[in-house]
Design a protein around this motif. Structure first.
Motif, PDB file in Angstrom:
ATOM      1  N   PRO A  26       0.833  -1.204   0.000  1.00  0.00           N
ATOM      2  CA  PRO A  26       0.000   0.000   0.000  1.00  0.00           C
ATOM      3  C   PRO A  26       0.868   1.255   0.000  1.00  0.00           C
ATOM      4  O   PRO A  26       1.894   1.320   0.690  1.00  0.00           O
ATOM      5  CB  PRO A  26      -0.795  -0.123   1.305  1.00  0.00           C
ATOM      6  N   GLU A  27       0.452   2.257  -0.757  1.00  0.00           N
ATOM      7  CA  GLU A  27       1.230   3.500  -0.809  1.00  0.00           C
ATOM      8  C   GLU A  27       1.333   4.171   0.550  1.00  0.00           C
ATOM      9  O   GLU A  27       2.328   4.839   0.835  1.00  0.00           O
ATOM     10  CB  GLU A  27       0.593   4.476  -1.806  1.00  0.00           C
ATOM     11  N   GLY A  28       0.321   3.997   1.376  1.00  0.00           N
ATOM     12  CA  GLY A  28       0.281   4.707   2.644  1.00  0.00           C
ATOM     13  C   GLY A  28       0.950   3.995   3.800  1.00  0.00           C
ATOM     14  O   GLY A  28       0.783   4.417   4.958  1.00  0.00           O
ATOM     15  N   LYS A  29       1.702   2.926   3.520  1.00  0.00           N
ATOM     16  CA  LYS A  29       2.391   2.195   4.575  1.00  0.00           C
ATOM     17  C   LYS A  29       3.864   2.020   4.214  1.00  0.00           C
ATOM     18  O   LYS A  29       4.246   2.160   3.055  1.00  0.00           O
ATOM     19  CB  LYS A  29       1.727   0.840   4.795  1.00  0.00           C
ATOM     20  N   PRO A  30       4.725   1.709   5.208  1.00  0.00           N
ATOM     21  CA  PRO A  30       6.151   1.502   4.912  1.00  0.00           C
ATOM     22  C   PRO A  30       6.340   0.320   3.963  1.00  0.00           C
ATOM     23  O   PRO A  30       5.613  -0.669   4.018  1.00  0.00           O
ATOM     24  CB  PRO A  30       6.754   1.196   6.291  1.00  0.00           C
ATOM     25  N   TRP A  31       7.348   0.440   3.103  1.00  0.00           N
ATOM     26  CA  TRP A  31       7.679  -0.633   2.162  1.00  0.00           C
ATOM     27  C   TRP A  31       8.941  -1.355   2.627  1.00  0.00           C
ATOM     28  O   TRP A  31       9.955  -0.710   2.941  1.00  0.00           O
ATOM     29  CB  TRP A  31       7.922  -0.075   0.769  1.00  0.00           C
ATOM     30  N   THR A  32       8.878  -2.660   2.623  1.00  0.00           N
ATOM     31  CA  THR A  32      10.061  -3.492   2.831  1.00  0.00           C
ATOM     32  C   THR A  32      10.253  -4.327   1.576  1.00  0.00           C
ATOM     33  O   THR A  32       9.398  -5.150   1.232  1.00  0.00           O
ATOM     34  CB  THR A  32       9.894  -4.420   4.049  1.00  0.00           C
ATOM     35  N   ILE A  33      11.346  -4.076   0.861  1.00  0.00           N
ATOM     36  CA  ILE A  33      11.607  -4.795  -0.380  1.00  0.00           C
ATOM     37  C   ILE A  33      13.024  -5.348  -0.353  1.00  0.00           C
ATOM     38  O   ILE A  33      13.886  -4.880   0.402  1.00  0.00           O
ATOM     39  CB  ILE A  33      11.409  -3.898  -1.616  1.00  0.00           C
ATOM     40  N   GLU A  34      13.263  -6.352  -1.168  1.00  0.00           N
ATOM     41  CA  GLU A  34      14.585  -6.974  -1.220  1.00  0.00           C
ATOM     42  C   GLU A  34      14.828  -7.546  -2.609  1.00  0.00           C
ATOM     43  O   GLU A  34      13.891  -7.728  -3.403  1.00  0.00           O
ATOM     44  CB  GLU A  34      14.689  -8.070  -0.167  1.00  0.00           C
ATOM     45  N   LYS A  35      16.071  -7.819  -2.903  1.00  0.00           N
ATOM     46  CA  LYS A  35      16.428  -8.419  -4.184  1.00  0.00           C
ATOM     47  C   LYS A  35      15.701  -9.742  -4.359  1.00  0.00           C
ATOM     48  O   LYS A  35      15.515 -10.500  -3.409  1.00  0.00           O
ATOM     49  CB  LYS A  35      17.943  -8.651  -4.252  1.00  0.00           C
ATOM     50  N   GLY A  36      15.276  -9.987  -5.590  1.00  0.00           N
ATOM     51  CA  GLY A  36      14.547 -11.207  -5.878  1.00  0.00           C
ATOM     52  C   GLY A  36      13.067 -11.116  -5.580  1.00  0.00           C
ATOM     53  O   GLY A  36      12.318 -12.060  -5.850  1.00  0.00           O
ATOM     54  N   GLY A  37      12.612  -9.987  -5.033  1.00  0.00           N
ATOM     55  CA  GLY A  37      11.216  -9.836  -4.656  1.00  0.00           C
ATOM     56  C   GLY A  37      10.342  -9.362  -5.799  1.00  0.00           C
ATOM     57  O   GLY A  37      10.806  -8.747  -6.764  1.00  0.00           O
ATOM     58  N   CYS A  38       9.035  -9.627  -5.672  1.00  0.00           N
ATOM     59  CA  CYS A  38       8.037  -9.231  -6.664  1.00  0.00           C
ATOM     60  C   CYS A  38       6.925  -8.483  -5.936  1.00  0.00           C
ATOM     61  O   CYS A  38       6.322  -9.023  -5.000  1.00  0.00           O
ATOM     62  CB  CYS A  38       7.463 -10.458  -7.364  1.00  0.00           C
TER      63      CYS A  38
END
Length: 440
Positions: free
Chosen positions: A40-52
């Motif tokens: 969601p745009e209104g929440k923190p993002w946690t992303i990592e390599k290999g993620g979709c």
């Protein structure tokens, strides 16, 4: 190549997408099934390599991305299509009473459609409705799966000029017939409430549009053609989505965009001219702990394929097309070019995408307007006002663009999927506008 099976899946995609809100819901279902995580745009993002991952804005625009495992010195490879199509929007106070016991709907044009193609065919409505739920307001999708409206033509006996270039008045001629006496004022909102299982008093807002109920068909003695509502631009939205899901680039970040409001200029909070794309790309950069300098370097090395359908040579009016730069159904992807920069294509981006298509063994065609005729525009050059990228404008050839029922070749959806899958499987390394290496 199973063109018929691909076309049937395209038809299913289109029928599940009767409004821009439903288009995004349908794309969401593809991504969720493929294991993508919603951010969601209104929440923190946690992303990592290999993620979709994917995110939405206004639930009518969507951006999805795949992060390669080896993208230390990364760049973006993007496609962009749009979720909306020309139609008529139902006004907030929807009902026009009379004459006599007739009940009609008050609608206004959304985009530049061919008015005459909306007459004398079964219609319904689709979109979103905002409902009061206690102290909260909830958005609900609405599609009434029934023929409930018709826009009747005036009989030729009363309009002898109808075949002589008659000009329709949208306030007078384009009011859909809702009832002949069985329904009274207030029935429209009551119908919506009944369909959603709520009280009329709890309906606080609605974005509802007319939908052509004609079924998609494959036609021609040799099954050469497909016809359906909303080919522009759900055909490209579908093809680029299928390619995005199949493609994989370990050295970069693949990005799929589907924007709303292209048909009305894209200048909205969720349109291609909004900050949506920039915001997402910047958050990806930040989520990977990259610096601002690295972000600008990544943008400079990135490439966008703007996907929006193209005008095929018309069988009855070949004079409407350029004498040489014209294209045909079932002959492959169209690269669109305009000296006035209504399209993003230049020699550099044309070369890049032509090489991609050659690598995919997909035929390529060209489109340019007649030099004495003003053409349309699309979303690629508009998104470039926010995120400046090397970009090419492509499309699939079609007839009767902006009709309520459009026609294309049965082979071209498959061609687009194959070419764009090759694009998403490739590592396109741009060195300014002087050279490029395409690996994969």
């Amino acid at each position: 190549m199973n063109y018929i099976e691909t076309s049937k899946e395209l038809f299913d995609f289109i029928q599940k997408s009767p409004s821009m809100f439903h288009s995004i819901e349908t794309i969401d279902s593809y991504l969720t099934k493929a294991g993508f995580t919603y951010l969601p745009e209104g929440k923190p993002w946690t992303i990592e390599k290999g993620g979709c991952y994917f995110t939405t804005r206004n639930h009518s625009s969507l951006i999805a991305f795949k992060i390669g495992n080896l993208c230390d010195h990364y760049h973006f490879q993007l496609t962009a299509a749009h979720s909306d199509s020309p139609t008529y929007k139902v006004k907030s106070i929807p009902e026009i009473e009379g004459p006599h016991e007739y009940l009609r709907l008050d609608v206004e044009a959304y985009g530049g459609m061919i008015d005459s193609t909306w007459f004398d065919r079964p219609l319904t409505i689709a979109g979103r409705v905002l409902i009061r739920q206690g102290n909260a307001i909830e958005s609900r999708l609405l599609y009434i799966d029934k023929d409930i409206l018709m826009i009747p033509n005036v009989a030729i006996h009363f309009n002898r000029e109808v075949n002589d270039g008659y000009k329709y008045n949208r306030q007078v001629d384009l009011c859909p017939l809702f009832s002949g006496g069985e329904l009274k004022k207030g029935a429209f909102n009551q119908m919506i409430a009944d369909e959603l299982g709520v009280e009329v008093k709890d309906i606080l807002g609605k974005d509802l549009f007319l939908v052509n109920r004609q079924k998609p068909v494959i036609w021609g003695y040799k099954d050469e053609f497909v016809s359906t509502p909303k080919l522009d631009d759900l055909q490209c939205a579908f093809a680029s989505l299928k390619a995005f899901l199949q493609g994989n680039n370990e050295h970069g970040i693949n990005v799929y965009c589907c924007f709303d409001n292209e048909e009305v200029g894209s200048n909205t909070k969720q349109g291609a001219m909004s900050t949506f794309l920039y915001d997402v790309l910047k958050r990806i950069n930040n989520g990977l702990s990259k610096t601002e300098e690295e972000f600008y370097q990544a943008i400079a090395k990135s490439f966008l394929v703007s996907c929006d359908n193209a005008h095929a040579l018309h069988p009855n009016h070949p004079e409407k097309s350029d004498v040489i730069n014209r294209n045909y159904l079932n002959k492959g992807i169209v690269i669109k070019e305009s000296a006035n920069q209504k399209y993003t294509t230049d020699a550099f981006s044309r070369a890049v995408f032509t090489q991609i298509c050659q690598n995919a063994n997909v035929p390529v065609q060209v489109f340019a307007n007649r030099s004495d005729m003003v053409g349309g525009s699309t979303l690629g050059n508009l998104s470039n006002t926010q995120v400046s990228l090397h970009a090419v404008d492509i499309g699939l050839p079609q007839l009767a663009m902006h009709s309520s029922y459009e026609t294309a070749g049965i082979k071209d959806t498959t061609y687009a999927i194959e070419a764009l899958t090759t694009y998403f499987n490739s590592d396109v390394e741009i060195e300014e506008a002087k050279g490029i290496i395409i690996n994969g």
